[in-house]
Design an enzyme around this catalytic site. Structure first.
Site, PDB file in Angstrom:
ATOM      1  N   GLY A  56      48.893  35.517  36.725  1.00 10.40           N
ATOM      2  CA  GLY A  56      48.143  34.683  35.779  1.00 10.40           C
ATOM      3  C   GLY A  56      48.060  35.191  34.354  1.00 10.40           C
ATOM      4  O   GLY A  56      47.893  34.418  33.427  1.00 10.40           O
ATOM      5  N   GLU A 111      43.699  40.371  31.948  1.00 14.40           N
ATOM      6  CA  GLU A 111      43.499  39.425  33.052  1.00 14.40           C
ATOM      7  C   GLU A 111      43.265  38.033  32.491  1.00 14.40           C
ATOM      8  O   GLU A 111      42.655  37.878  31.423  1.00 14.40           O
ATOM      9  CB  GLU A 111      42.305  39.917  33.880  1.00 14.40           C
ATOM     10  CG  GLU A 111      41.856  39.031  34.994  1.00 14.40           C
ATOM     11  CD  GLU A 111      42.849  38.901  36.127  1.00 14.40           C
ATOM     12  OE1 GLU A 111      43.996  38.490  35.841  1.00 14.40           O
ATOM     13  OE2 GLU A 111      42.491  39.155  37.279  1.00 14.40           O
ATOM     14  N   ASP A 115      36.607  35.461  38.030  1.00 18.07           N
ATOM     15  CA  ASP A 115      35.943  34.446  38.837  1.00 18.07           C
ATOM     16  C   ASP A 115      34.851  35.148  39.657  1.00 18.07           C
ATOM     17  O   ASP A 115      33.763  35.397  39.165  1.00 18.07           O
ATOM     18  CB  ASP A 115      37.014  33.762  39.696  1.00 18.07           C
ATOM     19  CG  ASP A 115      36.518  32.517  40.387  1.00 18.07           C
ATOM     20  OD1 ASP A 115      36.229  31.536  39.703  1.00 18.07           O
ATOM     21  OD2 ASP A 115      36.412  32.526  41.630  1.00 18.07           O
ATOM     22  N   THR A 119      38.724  41.006  42.028  1.00 20.41           N
ATOM     23  CA  THR A 119      40.018  41.562  41.614  1.00 20.41           C
ATOM     24  C   THR A 119      39.827  42.671  40.580  1.00 20.41           C
ATOM     25  O   THR A 119      40.352  43.784  40.737  1.00 20.41           O
ATOM     26  CB  THR A 119      40.903  40.447  41.007  1.00 20.41           C
ATOM     27  OG1 THR A 119      41.068  39.409  41.970  1.00 20.41           O
ATOM     28  CG2 THR A 119      42.269  40.992  40.596  1.00 20.41           C
ATOM     29  N   LEU A 120      39.050  42.371  39.534  1.00 21.86           N
ATOM     30  CA  LEU A 120      38.874  43.381  38.475  1.00 21.86           C
ATOM     31  C   LEU A 120      38.059  44.563  38.966  1.00 21.86           C
ATOM     32  O   LEU A 120      38.343  45.705  38.595  1.00 21.86           O
ATOM     33  CB  LEU A 120      38.214  42.755  37.258  1.00 21.86           C
ATOM     34  CG  LEU A 120      39.161  42.287  36.166  1.00 21.86           C
ATOM     35  CD1 LEU A 120      38.371  41.819  34.954  1.00 21.86           C
ATOM     36  CD2 LEU A 120      40.132  43.396  35.746  1.00 21.86           C
ATOM     37  N   LYS A 143      33.884  33.028  34.363  1.00 23.13           N
ATOM     38  CA  LYS A 143      33.001  31.998  34.910  1.00 23.13           C
ATOM     39  C   LYS A 143      31.747  32.694  35.424  1.00 23.13           C
ATOM     40  O   LYS A 143      31.708  33.119  36.578  1.00 23.13           O
ATOM     41  CB  LYS A 143      33.676  31.311  36.102  1.00 23.13           C
ATOM     42  CG  LYS A 143      34.778  30.341  35.792  1.00 23.13           C
ATOM     43  CD  LYS A 143      35.251  29.768  37.133  1.00 23.13           C
ATOM     44  CE  LYS A 143      36.408  28.841  36.978  1.00 23.13           C
ATOM     45  NZ  LYS A 143      36.931  28.415  38.300  1.00 23.13           N
ATOM     46  N   ASP A 171      47.341  28.670  37.437  1.00 18.64           N
ATOM     47  CA  ASP A 171      48.074  27.675  38.226  1.00 18.64           C
ATOM     48  C   ASP A 171      47.192  26.939  39.231  1.00 18.64           C
ATOM     49  O   ASP A 171      46.070  27.345  39.519  1.00 18.64           O
ATOM     50  CB  ASP A 171      49.196  28.354  39.010  1.00 18.64           C
ATOM     51  CG  ASP A 171      48.654  29.142  40.204  1.00 18.64           C
ATOM     52  OD1 ASP A 171      47.707  29.943  40.012  1.00 18.64           O
ATOM     53  OD2 ASP A 171      49.150  28.947  41.328  1.00 18.64           O
TER      54      ASP A 171
HETATM   55  C1  PRP Z   1      43.476  34.689  40.109  1.00 21.20           C
HETATM   56  C2  PRP Z   1      43.371  35.159  38.688  1.00 21.20           C
HETATM   57  C3  PRP Z   1      42.729  36.504  38.809  1.00 21.20           C
HETATM   58  C4  PRP Z   1      41.878  36.381  40.042  1.00 21.20           C
HETATM   59  C5  PRP Z   1      40.433  36.246  39.634  1.00 21.20           C
HETATM   60  O1  PRP Z   1      44.615  35.237  40.656  1.00 21.20           O
HETATM   61  O2  PRP Z   1      44.629  35.217  38.077  1.00 21.20           O
HETATM   62  O3  PRP Z   1      43.689  37.537  39.002  1.00 21.20           O
HETATM   63  O4  PRP Z   1      42.320  35.218  40.733  1.00 21.20           O
HETATM   64  O5  PRP Z   1      39.620  35.991  40.750  1.00 21.20           O
HETATM   65  P1  PRP Z   1      38.431  36.905  41.204  1.00 21.20           P
HETATM   66  O6  PRP Z   1      37.634  37.287  39.989  1.00 21.20           O
HETATM   67  O7  PRP Z   1      37.670  35.987  42.137  1.00 21.20           O
HETATM   68  O8  PRP Z   1      38.976  38.083  41.926  1.00 21.20           O
HETATM   69  P2  PRP Z   1      45.410  34.593  41.901  1.00 21.20           P
HETATM   70  O9  PRP Z   1      45.061  35.366  43.143  1.00 21.20           O
HETATM   71  O10 PRP Z   1      45.180  33.123  41.926  1.00 21.20           O
HETATM   72  O11 PRP Z   1      46.910  34.945  41.578  1.00 21.20           O
HETATM   73  P3  PRP Z   1      47.811  34.539  40.316  1.00 21.20           P
HETATM   74  O12 PRP Z   1      47.284  35.325  39.132  1.00 21.20           O
HETATM   75  O13 PRP Z   1      49.176  34.977  40.736  1.00 21.20           O
HETATM   76  O14 PRP Z   1      47.715  33.059  40.096  1.00 21.20           O
END
Ligand code: PRP
Length: 189
Positions: A56, A111, A115, A119-120, A143, A171
């Site tokens: 992303g 990033e 959300d 991830t972070l 968000k 996406d």
């Molecule tokens: C999405 C986005 C972030 C993550 C955020 O990645 O790009 O990396 O989710 O979400 P979180 O704060 O709930 O962890 P995704 O897994 O959709 O992969 P992509 O980046 O390849 O689209």
């Protein structure tokens, strides 16, 4: 020869509700964020390592790094947490590591969106554990209504409501990543 100023902005398709952040607004904010980063890292003696989280972040990172005047290098990392669904499971897994050895380096994680924060939160802890000199975060979108864990963000582009957004790297089923604006998806139902 094509006049680059006349390249059309792709129109909204039927699946998209509205443009949430237009392309010019994104570009202006990216420059402001880069200026702040240039200010904060002024005088560093070795390159800042920008670590983009795939997939992303790739467009945000590409625009941001070209506005940086501080020395920097670009690297990428990939994690998996959403599986095939649209909600993070919280079970974050490293699926591709950086090429650089990050030990003793200043690192800026780049990033597209925060959300839940899972991830972070995982990556900040993971990269700090590698003996890095510093680990900071630059996030285009956040968000607040969705946070499940608190992550300290140094650089934030825009705070947005809890709607599904696509474009500028983000996406829906791998579609819409290359739109130059951020759009809100229509939720089927
Ligand atoms: C999405 C986005 C972030 C993550 C955020 O990645 O790009 O990396 O989710 O979400 P979180 O704060 O709930 O962890 P995704 O897994 O959709 O992969 P992509 O980046 O390849 O689209």
């Amino acid at each position: 020869m094509t006049n680059i100023r006349s390249i059309a902005i792709p129109p909204l398709t039927a699946d998209l509700e509205r443009v949430l952040i237009d392309a010019d607004t994104i570009q202006r904010r990216v420059i402001e964020m880069a200026n702040q980063i240039n200010h904060d890292y002024a005088g560093i003696t070795e390159p800042l390592v920008l670590v983009g989280i795939l997939k992303g972040s790739f467009i945000f990172l590409a625009d941001l790094c070209r506005k940086l005047t501080v020395p920097h290098v670009v690297d990428f990392i990939a994690v998996s947490s959403y599986g095939k669904g649209s909600t993070s499971t919280g079970n974050v897994r490293l699926v591709m590591d950086t090429r650089e050895n990050l030990e003793k380096h200043h690192v800026l994680i780049v990033e597209d969106i925060l959300d839940t924060g899972y991830t972070l939160d995982y990556l900040v802890r993971n990269l700090k554990a590698r003996g890095t000199r510093s680990v900071n975060t630059a996030v285009l979108l956040e968000k607040p209504d969705r946070h499940k864990v608190e992550v300290h963000l140094q650089y934030v582009g825009f705070t947005i409501p809890d709607v599904w957004v696509v474009g500028y790297g983000l996406d829906y089923g791998e579609q819409y990543r290359t739109l130059p604006y951020i759009a809100e998806m229509k939720i089927p139902g």
